[in-house]
Scaffold this motif. Structure first.
Motif, mmCIF file in Angstrom:
data_model
loop_
_atom_site.group_PDB
_atom_site.id
_atom_site.type_symbol
_atom_site.label_atom_id
_atom_site.label_comp_id
_atom_site.label_asym_id
_atom_site.label_seq_id
_atom_site.Cartn_x
_atom_site.Cartn_y
_atom_site.Cartn_z
ATOM 1 N N ARG A 13 -3.329 -54.983 -17.480
ATOM 2 C CA ARG A 13 -2.123 -54.272 -17.054
ATOM 3 C C ARG A 13 -1.242 -54.015 -18.263
ATOM 4 N NH1 ARG A 13 0.123 -57.184 -12.669
ATOM 5 N NH2 ARG A 13 2.216 -56.581 -13.140
ATOM 6 N N PHE A 14 -0.407 -52.998 -18.154
ATOM 7 C CA PHE A 14 0.520 -52.644 -19.224
ATOM 8 C C PHE A 14 1.871 -52.365 -18.583
ATOM 9 C CE2 PHE A 14 2.434 -49.158 -21.818
ATOM 10 C CZ PHE A 14 2.674 -49.891 -22.971
ATOM 11 N N ALA A 15 2.853 -53.180 -18.916
ATOM 12 C CA ALA A 15 4.187 -53.046 -18.318
ATOM 13 C C ALA A 15 5.007 -51.941 -18.966
ATOM 14 C CB ALA A 15 4.932 -54.372 -18.405
ATOM 15 N N GLY A 16 4.601 -51.516 -20.152
ATOM 16 C CA GLY A 16 5.287 -50.409 -20.790
ATOM 17 C C GLY A 16 5.772 -50.730 -22.187
ATOM 18 N N ALA A 17 6.071 -49.665 -22.909
ATOM 19 C CA ALA A 17 6.670 -49.753 -24.238
ATOM 20 C C ALA A 17 8.149 -50.079 -24.064
ATOM 21 C CB ALA A 17 6.481 -48.421 -24.958
ATOM 22 N N PRO A 18 8.844 -50.398 -25.147
ATOM 23 C CA PRO A 18 10.274 -50.720 -25.017
ATOM 24 C C PRO A 18 11.090 -49.670 -24.242
ATOM 25 C CG PRO A 18 9.524 -51.341 -27.187
ATOM 26 C CD PRO A 18 8.370 -50.620 -26.524
ATOM 27 N N ILE A 19 10.832 -48.391 -24.459
ATOM 28 C CA ILE A 19 11.585 -47.362 -23.720
ATOM 29 C C ILE A 19 11.266 -47.411 -22.226
ATOM 30 C CG2 ILE A 19 9.923 -45.497 -24.097
ATOM 31 C CD1 ILE A 19 12.422 -43.625 -24.338
ATOM 32 N N ARG A 57 12.353 -33.137 -19.123
ATOM 33 C CA ARG A 57 12.422 -32.091 -20.139
ATOM 34 C C ARG A 57 12.290 -30.685 -19.557
ATOM 35 N NH1 ARG A 57 8.498 -34.288 -23.452
ATOM 36 N NH2 ARG A 57 6.882 -32.981 -22.602
ATOM 37 N N GLY A 58 13.365 -29.909 -19.635
ATOM 38 C CA GLY A 58 13.333 -28.522 -19.173
ATOM 39 C C GLY A 58 13.110 -28.367 -17.682
ATOM 40 N N GLY A 59 13.354 -29.420 -16.912
ATOM 41 C CA GLY A 59 13.156 -29.354 -15.467
ATOM 42 C C GLY A 59 11.721 -29.578 -15.024
ATOM 43 N N GLN A 60 10.810 -29.816 -15.975
ATOM 44 C CA GLN A 60 9.415 -30.077 -15.615
ATOM 45 C C GLN A 60 9.321 -31.391 -14.847
ATOM 46 O OE1 GLN A 60 6.351 -29.603 -18.792
ATOM 47 N NE2 GLN A 60 8.144 -29.239 -20.093
ATOM 48 N N LEU A 61 8.387 -31.456 -13.918
ATOM 49 C CA LEU A 61 8.142 -32.701 -13.193
ATOM 50 C C LEU A 61 7.170 -33.564 -13.989
ATOM 51 C CD1 LEU A 61 7.831 -31.470 -9.505
ATOM 52 C CD2 LEU A 61 9.789 -32.542 -10.629
ATOM 53 N N PHE A 62 7.579 -34.799 -14.241
ATOM 54 C CA PHE A 62 6.750 -35.763 -14.956
ATOM 55 C C PHE A 62 6.423 -36.924 -14.028
ATOM 56 C CE2 PHE A 62 8.394 -33.480 -18.495
ATOM 57 C CZ PHE A 62 7.549 -33.712 -19.558
ATOM 58 N N PRO A 63 5.211 -37.471 -14.148
ATOM 59 C CA PRO A 63 4.874 -38.670 -13.373
ATOM 60 C C PRO A 63 5.487 -39.908 -14.023
ATOM 61 C CG PRO A 63 2.976 -37.949 -14.661
ATOM 62 C CD PRO A 63 4.078 -36.966 -14.920
ATOM 63 N N HIS A 64 6.243 -40.650 -13.245
ATOM 64 C CA HIS A 64 6.838 -41.904 -13.693
ATOM 65 C C HIS A 64 6.247 -43.025 -12.846
ATOM 66 C CE1 HIS A 64 10.565 -39.480 -15.139
ATOM 67 N NE2 HIS A 64 9.589 -39.455 -16.022
ATOM 68 N N LEU A 65 5.731 -44.036 -13.492
ATOM 69 C CA LEU A 65 5.049 -45.137 -12.809
ATOM 70 C C LEU A 65 5.994 -46.329 -12.703
ATOM 71 C CD1 LEU A 65 2.562 -46.518 -11.611
ATOM 72 C CD2 LEU A 65 1.775 -46.950 -13.962
ATOM 73 N N TYR A 66 6.434 -46.617 -11.483
ATOM 74 C CA TYR A 66 7.363 -47.721 -11.219
ATOM 75 C C TYR A 66 6.608 -49.008 -10.902
ATOM 76 C CZ TYR A 66 11.288 -44.496 -11.263
ATOM 77 O OH TYR A 66 12.248 -43.591 -11.652
ATOM 78 N N LEU A 118 -5.435 -51.562 -15.662
ATOM 79 C CA LEU A 118 -6.656 -51.173 -16.360
ATOM 80 C C LEU A 118 -7.640 -50.522 -15.396
ATOM 81 C CD1 LEU A 118 -8.392 -51.100 -18.902
ATOM 82 C CD2 LEU A 118 -9.117 -53.438 -18.390
ATOM 83 N N GLU A 119 -7.703 -51.004 -14.184
ATOM 84 C CA GLU A 119 -8.662 -50.457 -13.212
ATOM 85 C C GLU A 119 -8.366 -49.007 -12.843
ATOM 86 O OE1 GLU A 119 -6.834 -52.334 -9.140
ATOM 87 O OE2 GLU A 119 -7.518 -53.665 -10.732
ATOM 88 N N THR A 120 -7.156 -48.509 -13.154
ATOM 89 C CA THR A 120 -6.818 -47.110 -12.868
ATOM 90 C C THR A 120 -6.992 -46.216 -14.088
ATOM 91 O OG1 THR A 120 -4.466 -47.344 -13.370
ATOM 92 C CG2 THR A 120 -5.168 -47.815 -11.094
ATOM 93 N N LEU A 124 -3.223 -53.879 -22.384
ATOM 94 C CA LEU A 124 -3.944 -53.318 -21.242
ATOM 95 C C LEU A 124 -5.327 -53.939 -21.132
ATOM 96 C CD1 LEU A 124 -4.014 -51.235 -18.920
ATOM 97 C CD2 LEU A 124 -4.831 -49.557 -20.573
ATOM 98 N N GLU A 125 -6.032 -54.053 -22.255
ATOM 99 C CA GLU A 125 -7.369 -54.652 -22.231
ATOM 100 C C GLU A 125 -7.316 -56.154 -21.962
ATOM 101 O OE1 GLU A 125 -8.983 -53.410 -26.030
ATOM 102 O OE2 GLU A 125 -10.121 -51.834 -25.020
ATOM 103 N N ARG A 126 -6.406 -56.844 -22.624
ATOM 104 C CA ARG A 126 -6.315 -58.312 -22.515
ATOM 105 C C ARG A 126 -5.845 -58.758 -21.130
ATOM 106 N NH1 ARG A 126 -2.416 -59.133 -26.047
ATOM 107 N NH2 ARG A 126 -0.870 -59.131 -24.410
ATOM 108 N N ASP A 127 -4.774 -58.110 -20.644
ATOM 109 C CA ASP A 127 -4.138 -58.555 -19.407
ATOM 110 C C ASP A 127 -4.553 -57.757 -18.173
ATOM 111 O OD1 ASP A 127 -2.734 -60.259 -21.123
ATOM 112 O OD2 ASP A 127 -1.022 -58.887 -21.261
#
Length: 101
Positions: free
Chosen positions: A9-15, A64-73, A78-80, A4-7
């Motif tokens: 941006r962060f595309a995500g962890a393996p999952i 999880r349990g029907g809770q709404l989670f934010p998913h970033l597509y 970094l600017e966010t 995130l610092e270097r680029d």
């Protein structure tokens, strides 16, 4: 965190890469998420993200349990990032959000 610092941006962890989006949690969901998915892992970091800045790339979806989670597509930018730093907990074991400088 280094990517995130270097680029800037962060595309995500393996999952995240496997699922096609960056998994995010609200502040209220954070401790349970860390305890469930990252138990025993060291050198974890937390990023507080302005999800509104990602616009329609963020989708609130049931998990999880029907809770709404934010998913970033899209990659996390970094600017966010409002603040980021090593994962710490308060005296009750709740994950603390990082403090912006």
């Amino acid at each position: 965190m280094a990517a995130l610092e270097r680029d800037g941006r962060f595309a995500g962890a393996p999952i995240d890469l496997a699922d096609g989006y960056v998994h995010l949690s609200t502040e209220a969901q954070l401790t349970e998420t860390v305890d469930k998915h990252f138990a025993g892992q060291k050198d974890l970091h937390v990023v507080a993200v302005d999800v509104a800045a990602h616009g329609q790339a963020v989708k609130w979806e049931p998990s999880r349990g029907g809770q709404l989670f934010p998913h970033l597509y899209a990659p996390m930018l970094l600017e966010t990032a409002i603040a980021y730093g090593p994962l710490t907990r308060d005296a009750d074991g709740k994950v603390r959000l990082p403090v912006a400088g």
